[in-house]
Enzyme design. Structure first.
Site, short mmCIF file in Angstrom:
data_model
loop_
_atom_site.label_atom_id
_atom_site.label_comp_id
_atom_site.label_asym_id
_atom_site.label_seq_id
_atom_site.Cartn_x
_atom_site.Cartn_y
_atom_site.Cartn_z
N ASP A 7 0.86 -1.20 0.00
CA ASP A 7 0.00 0.00 0.00
C ASP A 7 0.89 1.24 0.00
OD1 ASP A 7 -2.50 1.49 0.20
OD2 ASP A 7 -1.89 1.96 2.24
N GLY A 40 -3.02 9.24 -3.84
CA GLY A 40 -4.36 9.52 -4.39
C GLY A 40 -4.45 10.66 -5.38
N CYS A 189 -11.06 2.94 -0.57
CA CYS A 189 -9.67 3.29 -0.26
C CYS A 189 -9.36 2.56 1.03
CB CYS A 189 -9.51 4.79 -0.07
SG CYS A 189 -7.87 5.24 0.56
N1 DGL Z 1 -4.88 3.32 0.52
C1 DGL Z 1 -4.86 3.69 -0.83
C2 DGL Z 1 -6.11 3.37 -1.57
O1 DGL Z 1 -6.73 2.36 -1.25
C3 DGL Z 1 -4.13 4.92 -1.27
C4 DGL Z 1 -4.38 6.17 -0.58
C5 DGL Z 1 -3.43 7.24 -0.99
O2 DGL Z 1 -2.21 7.01 -0.90
O3 DGL Z 1 -3.88 8.29 -1.42
O4 DGL Z 1 -6.50 4.04 -2.48
#
Ligand code: DGL
Length: 271
Positions: A7, A40, A189
């Site tokens: 992640d 993101g 997310c």
């Molecule tokens: N946890 C991630 C997702 O599921 C990414 C969040 C990010 O880094 O903006 O989109």
């Protein structure tokens, strides 16, 4: 050889937690690119480059199977990695994402057939959820809504602050005003379960909040049963190790809090 879980930061821990509960015998190697999170609002090319670096690092450490426990990476990098990179790197290895397994279950979850997706700007701009849902059940509708402040709030440990309340209420009010028939809000997310209490507080009564961790874990469990050639390559000693691109001390304190047990990570430099 451990199963790699990747992640951009802490969010994938919500997926790791569920997977490790569902499949406790396996070994896992978690990699959080905390130094470069959030992903993101980054461009397609950058998310792809960073994700590929992480996948290669996990392969170098022996993982035969890597889960992109990140919707943004699943939306922007998974297909290219599967189609273009894996055949060159090693066709026997596998990289899986979190969007397909989540969407597969939605027709069973929603009664009104109206889904709301809360996700990063990158995931929303990719329309990956809308496209997958259309393949699954063209009769369903989905409103995809970006929540650009939620990941920075979580990564900066402000999830319990009044500022978090403001932004949770704001995005939920916005998405519900687009389609009041939404009966299921999907947390698209992997960071968002860290805001779950506040999301529940501000969602209209009767609207279900769907966090994807359990579903991804069930889907991986089935995948292993269907793919003994991959399962055989995964070691099963019940160990979990952690890598972060940020300071390990910083990572360990929040990760331990979240997973409910002591975490001791090592630093990794991705290139
Ligand atoms: N946890 C991630 C997702 O599921 C990414 C969040 C990010 O880094 O903006 O989109």
């Amino acid at each position: 050889m451990p199963i790699g879980i990747f992640d951009s930061g802490y969010g994938g821990l919500t997926i790791l937690k569920e997977i490790a509960e569902r499949m406790p015998r396996y070994d896992y190697l978690y990699l959080g690119d905390n130094a470069r999170a959030p992903y993101g609002s980054r461009s397609f090319d950058i998310v792809y480059d960073f994700t590929l670096q992480a996948v290669k690092a996990l392969f170098d450490r022996g993982c035969h199977l890597v889960i992109l426990a990140c919707n943004t990476a699943s939306a922007k990098a998974l297909r290219s990695i599967q189609q273009n990179d894996l055949p060159v790197i090693d066709p026997a290895r596998r990289v899986l994402g979190v969007i397909r397994p989540t969407v597969e279950i939605l027709p069973e979850v929603s009664k009104t057939k109206h889904i709301g997706l809360l996700a990063t700007p990158g995931t929303v701009a990719s329309h990956s959820y809308a496209m997958e849902l259309d393949k699954m059940d063209p009769g369903m509708s989905i409103v995809e809504h970006a929540c650009p402040m939620w990941v920075p709030i979580i990564e900066n440990r402000e999830a319990d602050s009044p500022g978090a309340d403001y932004f949770v209420k704001k995005y939920i009010d916005e998405i519900m005003s687009v389609d009041p028939e939404i009966d299921t809000l999907v947390l698209g997310c992997t960071h968002y379960p860290l805001l779950l209490d506040k999301i529940r507080l501000y969602a209209p009564p009767g609207v279900r909040i769907f966090a994807q961790g359990r579903r991804v874990a069930d889907s991986l469990y089935d995948y292993m049963a269907r793919h003994p050639e991959i399962d055989d390559k995964c070691s099963k000693n019940g160990n979990i190790e952690f890598l972060t691109t940020e300071s390990p001390q910083k990572f360990d304190s929040l990760a331990s809090l979240f997973l409910g047990k002591k975490v001791k990570s090592s630093r990794i430099v991705l290139t």
